[in-house]
Design a protein around this motif. Sequence first.
Motif, PDB file in Angstrom:
ATOM      1  N   LEU A 112       0.820  -1.214   0.000  1.00 54.02           N
ATOM      2  CA  LEU A 112       0.000   0.000   0.000  1.00 54.02           C
ATOM      3  C   LEU A 112       0.853   1.263   0.000  1.00 54.02           C
ATOM      4  N   SER A 113       1.899   1.278   0.802  1.00 58.71           N
ATOM      5  CA  SER A 113       2.742   2.465   0.847  1.00 58.71           C
ATOM      6  C   SER A 113       3.422   2.703  -0.494  1.00 58.71           C
ATOM      7  N   THR A 114       3.844   1.652  -1.148  1.00 59.37           N
ATOM      8  CA  THR A 114       4.480   1.805  -2.458  1.00 59.37           C
ATOM      9  C   THR A 114       3.482   2.258  -3.507  1.00 59.37           C
ATOM     10  N   VAL A 115       2.286   1.687  -3.493  1.00 60.70           N
ATOM     11  CA  VAL A 115       1.259   2.065  -4.472  1.00 60.70           C
ATOM     12  C   VAL A 115       0.821   3.519  -4.297  1.00 60.70           C
ATOM     13  N   ILE A 116       0.844   4.008  -3.076  1.00 55.26           N
ATOM     14  CA  ILE A 116       0.424   5.387  -2.826  1.00 55.26           C
ATOM     15  C   ILE A 116       1.537   6.380  -3.139  1.00 55.26           C
ATOM     16  N   VAL A 117       2.768   6.086  -2.755  1.00 56.38           N
ATOM     17  CA  VAL A 117       3.860   7.057  -2.889  1.00 56.38           C
ATOM     18  C   VAL A 117       4.510   7.020  -4.274  1.00 56.38           C
TER      19      VAL A 117
END
Length: 140
Positions: free
Chosen positions: A94-99
Amino acid sequence: MSLSVRSLVGQASLYGFFTLLRRVVSFALTPLYTHYLSPTDFGILELLSIAGTFVSILGGFKLDAAFYRFYVAATTDAERRRVLSAAMITSLALSTVIVLPLLVLVTMHPIANATTTVPIGAVYLVLAAMWLDLATSVPL
């Protein structure tokens, strides 16, 4: 005082110390920021910081609460490890997909790069902090 209460007090004081330290360092660096950055640049970094906070609130999706719920409900160590690994993988994904889209937008958009004097390293630092905040939403 029992061992568990002593441990709780120790861990809570450590958490409180680092929260206080983060705020003191932020306050102490404000004159440095205002000396080297124009009001426009300072405003842009503050907007990025606010956006990072907003994204971390939305991006967390209460993953930590779900982790606690399923971790406590697990009856065996194998189930607990599976819950932990699933939560960590979800948090990192999730953090990678968002940032990642924000990183691509900042580095590829010519208007964003031409209209500010904010060093690109500062923008990368804000994005890295945003990713780290999201990636560590599951407590270890």
